[in-house]
Write a protein that holds these residues in place. Structure first.
Motif, short mmCIF file in Angstrom:
data_model
loop_
_atom_site.label_atom_id
_atom_site.label_comp_id
_atom_site.label_asym_id
_atom_site.label_seq_id
_atom_site.Cartn_x
_atom_site.Cartn_y
_atom_site.Cartn_z
N ALA A 52 129.72 28.64 34.00
CA ALA A 52 129.51 28.11 33.19
C ALA A 52 127.81 28.03 32.92
O ALA A 52 127.62 27.61 31.44
CB ALA A 52 129.89 27.19 32.72
N ALA A 66 132.62 26.44 27.73
CA ALA A 66 132.35 26.84 28.41
C ALA A 66 132.46 25.78 30.22
O ALA A 66 133.37 25.72 31.12
CB ALA A 66 131.21 27.78 29.18
N LEU A 67 132.24 24.14 29.61
CA LEU A 67 131.62 23.41 30.19
C LEU A 67 133.27 23.21 30.63
O LEU A 67 133.78 22.15 31.47
CB LEU A 67 130.89 22.44 30.14
CG LEU A 67 129.44 22.63 30.34
CD1 LEU A 67 128.19 21.30 29.88
CD2 LEU A 67 129.08 22.89 32.07
N GLN A 70 135.62 25.33 32.44
CA GLN A 70 135.04 25.00 34.18
C GLN A 70 135.63 23.37 35.07
O GLN A 70 136.49 24.15 36.05
CB GLN A 70 133.58 25.30 33.91
CG GLN A 70 133.41 25.04 35.81
CD GLN A 70 131.43 24.42 35.54
OE1 GLN A 70 131.13 23.74 35.57
NE2 GLN A 70 130.86 25.77 36.03
N ASP A 150 129.76 25.77 39.77
CA ASP A 150 129.35 27.19 39.47
C ASP A 150 129.96 27.94 40.57
O ASP A 150 129.29 28.54 41.54
CB ASP A 150 128.46 28.02 39.38
CG ASP A 150 127.86 27.22 37.69
OD1 ASP A 150 128.41 26.94 37.32
OD2 ASP A 150 126.81 28.41 37.21
N ASN A 337 132.52 36.48 30.64
CA ASN A 337 133.34 35.39 31.02
C ASN A 337 134.47 34.53 30.81
O ASN A 337 134.84 33.81 30.65
CB ASN A 337 132.36 34.23 29.59
CG ASN A 337 130.72 33.83 30.51
OD1 ASN A 337 130.44 33.69 31.86
ND2 ASN A 337 130.28 34.43 29.25
N LEU A 340 136.74 32.15 33.28
CA LEU A 340 135.92 30.88 32.95
C LEU A 340 136.26 30.17 32.19
O LEU A 340 137.28 28.92 31.62
CB LEU A 340 134.21 31.21 33.07
CG LEU A 340 133.51 28.85 32.29
CD1 LEU A 340 133.89 28.61 33.84
CD2 LEU A 340 132.67 30.29 32.15
N LEU A 341 136.83 31.05 30.94
CA LEU A 341 137.08 30.69 29.38
C LEU A 341 138.83 30.42 29.43
O LEU A 341 138.94 30.03 29.05
CB LEU A 341 136.39 31.09 28.43
CG LEU A 341 135.09 31.05 27.99
CD1 LEU A 341 134.54 31.78 27.51
CD2 LEU A 341 134.41 29.80 28.51
#
Ligand SMILES: Cc1cc2nc3c(=O)[nH]c(=O)nc-3n(C[C@H](O)[C@H](O)[C@H](O)COP(=O)(O)OP(=O)(O)OC[C@H]3O[C@@H](n4cnc5c(N)ncnc54)[C@H](O)[C@@H]3O)c2cc1C
Length: 376
Positions: A52, A66-67, A70, A150, A337, A340-341
């Motif tokens: 992220a 993203a944050l 995560q 991360d 991503n 992650l997402l």
């Protein structure tokens, strides 16, 4: 009626499966329609970094997506283990984003200040501290941003765990079933036509990654999703060479997996669906990798692979409803991503379908009729 569901999700990659999981947990009767097999495309080719903060340099809805996504990983890891018995191999030892020149070091130092707004544990490490942390790095490395949150996962396992957890809550999975077109009447979706006949439902979600534009083009929406091939290789040293993910701006990264493999990626080849691994692509990666971590040249070879990332013209995904066809949704275009997402994509899409979006900023940022649209 045969083949009748509340929701049909097209695509059995990580995003389709995550959406199915969230919707079936809410009691929806869901079917996943996958033209091949589950997690057979980008979702099994990824390195699995949850980057992220290494990958994003500006605040805004995409960075916040993203944050937040995560932050879901510790709980998602436990939930999926409980419902499926699958360990997604979440490793949270952080990442070093390295600078190979003094110029890059200056730029990264200002990123540290920006990123500290969201995580006070983020630090700048000078060359000596970097090599104390990762002694195998070449002495040419000028410094690094250390991103303690991360981490990384095993992407194919995460994708299959979402699908299996969705099944646990009643989702049906139909592999080898290609969706050919949508069925809709008076601007309301009614189902889809597939290679295995018609499926009827009140809502459809297009989660077909790099293939999303193709399906949508007959609905009057020109999604700007296009394919970007990425090639990777891995080695499996007899004892660990690196201990946490290492990310270089020169588009080379190292992800040490729990089984001892180090994933090294990735090339960027635009506008091709051809998953062939090329000698030239891997040669370039090896050259960059060995320059940064010289010991790698003695590491036993493991494997090579490639996958197709779904990129969009403005670099952010589409998550939203069709502006003129009620009940037709898209969740695609997650480019580098998508792993992650995936937790938040599942949750946000389920909220969209049930009319209960918690964070309104995401509705307009990722809507599918932004910018380039041509509605016929
Ligand atoms: C080399 C590489 C490294 C990567 N590394 C990372 C990383 O470290 N971290 C990260 O977060 N992301 C990473 N990514 C990106 C990530 O893999 C993708 O963003 C993510 O997997 C996209 O998932 P998806 O479910 O949207 O698409 P996909 O996994 O591509 O799934 C789409 C599915 O839809 C199916 N489909 C297509 N058309 C139809 C149809 N008409 N009918 C039925 N089914 C259909 C396909 O068969 C496919 O299974 C990487 C990608 C690559 C290639």
């Amino acid at each position: 009626m045969k083949n009748t569901f509340d929701v049909a999700i097209i695509g059995g990659g990580i995003n389709g499966s995550s959406i199915a999981y969230q919707l079936s947990k809410l009691g929806k009767k869901v079917v996943i329609l996958e033209k091949g097999t589950l997690a057979n495309e980008a979702s099994s080719a990824a390195a699995g970094m949850l980057a992220a903060q290494a990958e994003m340099e500006h605040d805004g809805p995409f960075f916040q997506l993203a944050l937040k996504s995560q932050a879901m990983f510790p709980s998602i890891t436990n939930e999926l283990l409980t419902y499926t018995g699958i360990d997604i191999e979440f490793v949270n030892k952080g990442m070093l984003k390295i600078a190979e020149t003094e110029e890059l070091a200056t730029a990264l130092k200002s990123q540290v200040l920006f990123q500290q707004n969201w995580d006070s544990g983020i630090q700048w490490l000078d060359a000596t501290l970097v090599r104390e942390m990762e002694p195998a790095l070449a002495p040419t490395v000028a410094g690094a941003m250390f991103l303690p949150n991360d981490g990384h996962v095993q992407p194919a396992k995460l994708s299959l765990a979402f699908a299996k957890a969705a099944e646990h809550f009643g989702t049906e999975i139909r592999e080898n079933t290609e969706v050919l077109s949508f069925i809709y009447e008076n601007g309301v979706v009614k189902g889809v036509n597939t290679s295995a006949g018609a499926f009827y439902c009140e809502q459809v979600v297009v989660a077909t990654g790099a293939w999303a534009a193709d399906l949508m083009k007959n609905t009057g929406i020109n999604l700007t999703v296009y394919p970007v091939k990425g090639e990777c290789f891995s080695v499996k040293p007899n004892k660990p060479i690196v201990h946490r993910s290492i990310f270089s701006d020169k588009r080379c990264y190292f992800v040490p997996k729990r089984n001892g493999e180090i994933y090294i990626g990735a090339t960027v080849v635009e506008n091709t669906f051809d998953k062939q691994v090329t000698a030239g692509g891997i040669a370039t990666l090896i050259e960059q990798a060995v320059k940064l971590i010289p010991q790698l040249k003695d590491a036993p070879w493991e494997r090579v692979w490639a996958g197709i990332r779904p990129q969009t013209a403005d670099g952010i995904p589409y998550i939203g409803e069709h502006p003129t066809i009620k009940g037709l949704f898209v969740a695609a275009g997650h480019y580098r991503n998508g792993i992650l997402l995936s937790p938040l994509t599942g949750k946000l899409t389920a909220q969209l379908l049930t009319g209960q979006v918690e964070d309104e900023q995401f509705l307009s940022a990722f809507r599918i009729d932004r910018s380039q649209i041509s509605i016929s």
